[in-house]
Design a protein around this motif. Structure first.
Motif, PDB file in Angstrom:
ATOM      1  N   MET A 264       4.912  -1.186   2.901  1.00  0.00           N
ATOM      2  CA  MET A 264       4.478   0.193   2.667  1.00  0.00           C
ATOM      3  C   MET A 264       5.689   1.105   2.578  1.00  0.00           C
ATOM      4  O   MET A 264       6.836   0.683   2.790  1.00  0.00           O
TER       5      MET A 264
ATOM      6  N   TYR B 185       8.244  -1.725   5.997  1.00  0.00           N
ATOM      7  CA  TYR B 185       8.393  -0.563   5.128  1.00  0.00           C
ATOM      8  C   TYR B 185       9.757  -0.611   4.460  1.00  0.00           C
ATOM      9  O   TYR B 185      10.693  -1.262   4.947  1.00  0.00           O
TER      10      TYR B 185
ATOM     11  N   TRP C  38       4.028  -6.323   9.171  1.00  0.00           N
ATOM     12  CA  TRP C  38       3.983  -5.099   8.384  1.00  0.00           C
ATOM     13  C   TRP C  38       5.403  -4.551   8.268  1.00  0.00           C
ATOM     14  O   TRP C  38       6.131  -4.446   9.268  1.00  0.00           O
TER      15      TRP C  38
ATOM     16  N   CYS D 200       0.853  -1.190   0.000  1.00  0.00           N
ATOM     17  CA  CYS D 200       0.000   0.000   0.000  1.00  0.00           C
ATOM     18  C   CYS D 200       0.885   1.235   0.000  1.00  0.00           C
ATOM     19  O   CYS D 200       2.062   1.176   0.381  1.00  0.00           O
ATOM     20  N   ALA D 201       0.313   2.346  -0.428  1.00  0.00           N
ATOM     21  CA  ALA D 201       1.070   3.598  -0.461  1.00  0.00           C
ATOM     22  C   ALA D 201       0.114   4.778  -0.447  1.00  0.00           C
ATOM     23  O   ALA D 201      -0.897   4.773  -1.148  1.00  0.00           O
TER      24      ALA D 201
ATOM     25  N   ASP E 134       4.478   6.213   5.032  1.00  0.00           N
ATOM     26  CA  ASP E 134       3.269   5.588   5.568  1.00  0.00           C
ATOM     27  C   ASP E 134       3.535   4.998   6.955  1.00  0.00           C
ATOM     28  O   ASP E 134       2.683   5.065   7.840  1.00  0.00           O
TER      29      ASP E 134
END
Length: 323
Positions: free
Chosen positions: A278, A296, A294, A230-231, A282
């Protein structure tokens, strides 16, 4: 707007009168500041403005981080000011500290502070942020993240960052196109940084992906290639393409509006057993409710020597003249 980066269709010309009005207002406003008819603040410290003439993600924040790292290596003590788009604080100026959240300061100031651990001040009135930084913080150079069109703050060096792939779209002023000011404005800036492209008279910045890190701040290594992503940045497709070039297999991609204020509900659409990747911008807004899978992807900007040395030489001259 997608049509900004496509061949201009007939209906788009209906927006032309509004673009003319936008350009007229922009030109008159800048002229009034230049003539001194509108008040502007001149800082006793050198001010470097990093901005663009088009809307959307162009890579300003990675450049600001790389520029500040360059300044630190050269012996300077930079500080950063920002409007803090997407954040809302009960009081300004706001000095970003470890406890400051993206909801207060905006995602980009928090990201810059976490990466650099240097003074970052947020204020919708950038001149007030500059005054605070000069008077209250131990800095000798002010770098403003965005703000090319904020003429109430005088500047010594102007740097424009350009998306090397999308460039200026259809080259029209908003709302007909993506431009905030006409292309002729580029003739008066000091440096043009081309994000990922090559063009005569511009300096190419390459964005280099680093090692993925956990959003919750814990140590770990991402070993799985099948991921969701996602972004919430100006141009999410660039991030997704970067992931593909890193040999990730994207099962699902979701784009949010730039500076989107994430909540945990936004992530109900993703499978729990597939790692979610991400942007670093984010991640600063998701640490409080992040799950352990999760991640990044930090991005570092690589600046060419053909830019860095002339820039440092120019800054040295400016600082000496101000002293």
């Amino acid at each position: 707007m997608p049509f900004w980066y496509q061949a201009t269709r007939l209906w788009v010309w209906c927006l032309y009168p509004f673009s003319l009005l936008m350009q007229l207002i922009s030109t008159i406003r800048r002229f009034c500041y230049k003539k001194g008819w509108l008040a502007s603040y001149q800082s006793p410290l050198p001010v470097v403005v990093v901005g663009n003439i088009s809307v959307g993600g162009n890579g300003k924040t990675p450049f600001v981080i790389s520029l500040c790292e360059l300044l630190i290596t050269a012996g300077y003590k930079p500080g950063v000011i920002s409007r803090g788009y997407g954040g809302k604080s009960p009081q300004y100026p706001l000095l970003v500290v470890n406890e400051t959240t993206g909801k207060e300061a905006g995602d980009e100031p928090v990201l810059i502070y976490q990466r650099l651990q240097i003074p970052v001040v947020v204020d919708p009135v950038r001149s007030q942020a500059a005054i605070y930084l000069a008077e209250q913080c131990d800095v000798d150079v002010i770098v403003t993240d965005d703000g090319l069109q904020h003429y109430a703050l005088q500047r010594d060096i102007e740097v424009v960052v350009v998306d090397g792939k999308r460039r200026y779209g259809n080259q029209h002023i908003m709302p007909m196109g993506p431009l905030r000011e006409p292309l002729s404005r580029l003739q008066s800036v000091d440096y043009i940084i081309n994000n990922g492209g090559v063009c005569s008279g511009e300096f190419t910045m390459n964005l280099l992906p680093s090692t993925c890190k956990r959003v919750d701040g814990k140590q770990g290594t991402l070993t799985i290639s099948d991921i969701n992503a996602c972004a919430a940045i100006g141009y999410p497709p660039r991030f997704f393409e970067t992931l593909r070039k890193q040999n990730f297999r994207l099962q699902k991609t979701v784009s949010f509006a730039d500076h989107h204020a994430y909540t945990s509900d936004d992530f109900d659409q993703f499978e729990l057993d597939i790692p979610l990747l991400m942007t670093e911008k984010d991640a600063v807004k998701c640490t409080s409710f992040a799950k352990d899978n999760w991640w990044y992807l930090p991005i570092d900007g690589q600046l060419p020597n053909t830019f860095t040395q002339p820039f440092l030489d120019k800054l040295k001259q400016i600082k000496e003249s101000k002293c």
